[in-house]
Write an enzyme that holds these catalytic residues in place. Structure first.
Site, PDB file in Angstrom:
ATOM      1  N   SER A 197       8.889  50.044 -60.140  1.00 51.68           N
ATOM      2  CA  SER A 197       7.933  50.808 -61.369  1.00 51.68           C
ATOM      3  C   SER A 197       7.081  49.625 -61.667  1.00 51.68           C
ATOM      4  O   SER A 197       6.216  49.292 -60.999  1.00 51.68           O
ATOM      5  CB  SER A 197       8.936  51.112 -62.400  1.00 51.68           C
ATOM      6  OG  SER A 197       8.235  51.869 -63.511  1.00 51.68           O
ATOM      7  N   HIS A 224       6.967  54.551 -59.339  1.00 51.23           N
ATOM      8  CA  HIS A 224       6.497  55.289 -60.565  1.00 51.23           C
ATOM      9  C   HIS A 224       4.941  55.216 -60.726  1.00 51.23           C
ATOM     10  O   HIS A 224       4.526  54.310 -60.951  1.00 51.23           O
ATOM     11  CB  HIS A 224       7.133  54.965 -61.842  1.00 51.23           C
ATOM     12  CG  HIS A 224       8.772  54.931 -61.825  1.00 51.23           C
ATOM     13  ND1 HIS A 224       9.618  54.380 -62.831  1.00 51.23           N
ATOM     14  CD2 HIS A 224       9.483  55.586 -61.039  1.00 51.23           C
ATOM     15  CE1 HIS A 224      10.830  54.752 -62.289  1.00 51.23           C
ATOM     16  NE2 HIS A 224      11.026  55.388 -61.199  1.00 51.23           N
ATOM     17  N   ASP A 317      16.361  53.287 -63.475  1.00 52.09           N
ATOM     18  CA  ASP A 317      15.873  54.399 -62.134  1.00 52.09           C
ATOM     19  C   ASP A 317      16.533  53.461 -60.989  1.00 52.09           C
ATOM     20  O   ASP A 317      16.137  52.462 -60.576  1.00 52.09           O
ATOM     21  CB  ASP A 317      14.534  54.940 -62.196  1.00 52.09           C
ATOM     22  CG  ASP A 317      14.572  55.982 -61.106  1.00 52.09           C
ATOM     23  OD1 ASP A 317      15.375  56.748 -60.522  1.00 52.09           O
ATOM     24  OD2 ASP A 317      13.394  56.114 -60.541  1.00 52.09           O
TER      25      ASP A 317
END
Length: 373
Positions: A197, A224, A317
């Protein structure tokens, strides 16, 4: 202590609204504003903020040039505002490569209505990247290379495909977390899956440029990123790396030497037939694409033949997907804290005791080659 923020934008309206939103958070203090890149540099030197929010298009000096100067003179985490267009994606990737930590879409309509979602996201991003400050300078600087090492990878995304450097030899003094990890086990992996991310675009560049064209395992990448950005990001990586990189499309076939990047706004799964499925983004999920979704499908399809890597990023995540992979016998690596921009996703892996190894960012590409070739 409140996070000190410098707001930089040539639009008086945008400066005012961003300042108002940030000031409404009792743990954020707007210490100054600037209307162009030159003012931003002067204010950064004078005010020493913890975070800078930066527009791209400004008179006298644009945001990317300002970011480069700031990284050289007073390295500070920068949050870029960008448009959700192909050109906006290109500019944002340039800014991240110059040293910016993260970005947010610049949407005058949303911010003028002042929706709660925009306020929450902006404040969360500011708090998150402020925590990268203590290791920001060392991350922004090029990694040290031994005198006998090949030339290092370019610090910016290449404009045309060029041979990537050979993996650097091991350094004499690696970070403690890396030094304590076991050497990677060589195995006939059917898939390498990498999730990341915040800080991921630069991290992925560093890892993937170390892989040879004949890398034997297919690769899936989950970053992301908004829908408008992933195609441009994949194109950039493809120009720089020796392996091929493309934005994944439904039905794409996994093959050695190819990395498929999950498209923004959607979910990517892999199946046992060696193909990817692209599904609509589920509004119930915080991330689109979601690392857990891809990791989970890989665990179901490839049992113990997956090598998963979790790189820099905020949140957790990838943790639950990694848990499924571990239950099936696959291997999971995490990036070490010292080389992360945001030690969130890798920390979640380590704290859950899911990491088979913890490696410094500059060592991960080399270890992938050792584990798979």
């Amino acid at each position: 202590m409140a996070v000190k923020v410098l707001v930089v934008d040539d639009s008086g309206f945008f400066r005012r609204r961003v300042s108002e939103i940030l000031s409404a958070d009792s743990n954020i203090q707007v210490v100054g504003t600037a209307t162009n890149g030159k003012e931003a540099i002067d204010q950064a030197l004078a005010l020493k903020p913890d975070v800078i929010t930066m527009d791209y298009e400004m008179p006298m000096m644009d945001g990317i040039t300002a970011v480069r100067h700031i990284m050289q003179r007073c390295p500070t985490p920068v949050l870029m505002f960008s448009s959700l267009t192909h050109e906006g994606a290109r500019v944002t990737l340039d800014a991240l490569d110059a040293g910016a930590v993260d970005f947010l879409p610049k949407n005058f309509e949303d911010i003028s209505r002042n929706p709660e979602k925009v306020k929450q996201l902006l404040c969360e991003k500011v708090h998150s990247i402020s925590r990268s400050n203590r290791r920001f300078s060392s991350y922004s600087a090029p990694a040290p290379q031994p005198a006998s090492a090949p030339a290092p990878a370019p610090s910016s995304f290449a404009s045309s495909r060029s041979p990537a450097p050979a993996p650097a030899p091991a350094r004499a003094a690696a970070p403690a977390a890396s030094a304590n990890s076991p050497a990677p086990k060589r195995k006939a992996y059917k898939l390498v899956a990498i999730g990341t991310s915040t800080g991921g675009p630069v991290a992925l560049q560093r890892v993937l440029t170390q892989l040879p064209a004949n890398f034997p395992a297919p690769i899936v990448l989950i970053q992301h990123m908004p829908a408008a950005f992933t195609k441009a990001f994949a194109e950039r990586l493809d120009k720089l790396c020796r392996i091929s990189v493309k934005e994944a499309e439904d039905g794409d076939i996994l093959r050695p030497g190819l990395a498929l990047l999950a498209p923004g706004g959607k979910q990517m799964m892999v199946d046992g037939r060696g193909a990817v499925k692209i599904l609509p983004g589920d509004e119930r999920l915080n991330y689109k694409p979601c690392v857990d979704i891809t990791f989970g499908s890989a665990a179901k399809s490839y049992s113990d033949k997956v090598l998963a890597v979790v790189l820099t990023g905020m949140g957790a995540d990838g943790r639950e997907g990694a848990r499924l992979l571990k239950q099936g016998g696959s291997a999971v690596w995490a990036q070490d804290e010292a080389s992360c921009v945001i030690y969130g996703m890798p920390m979640a892996i380590v704290k859950a005791n899911l990491a088979d190894a913890v490696y410094s960012l500059d060592d991960i590409g080399r270890h992938l080659v050792e584990a798979c070739l």
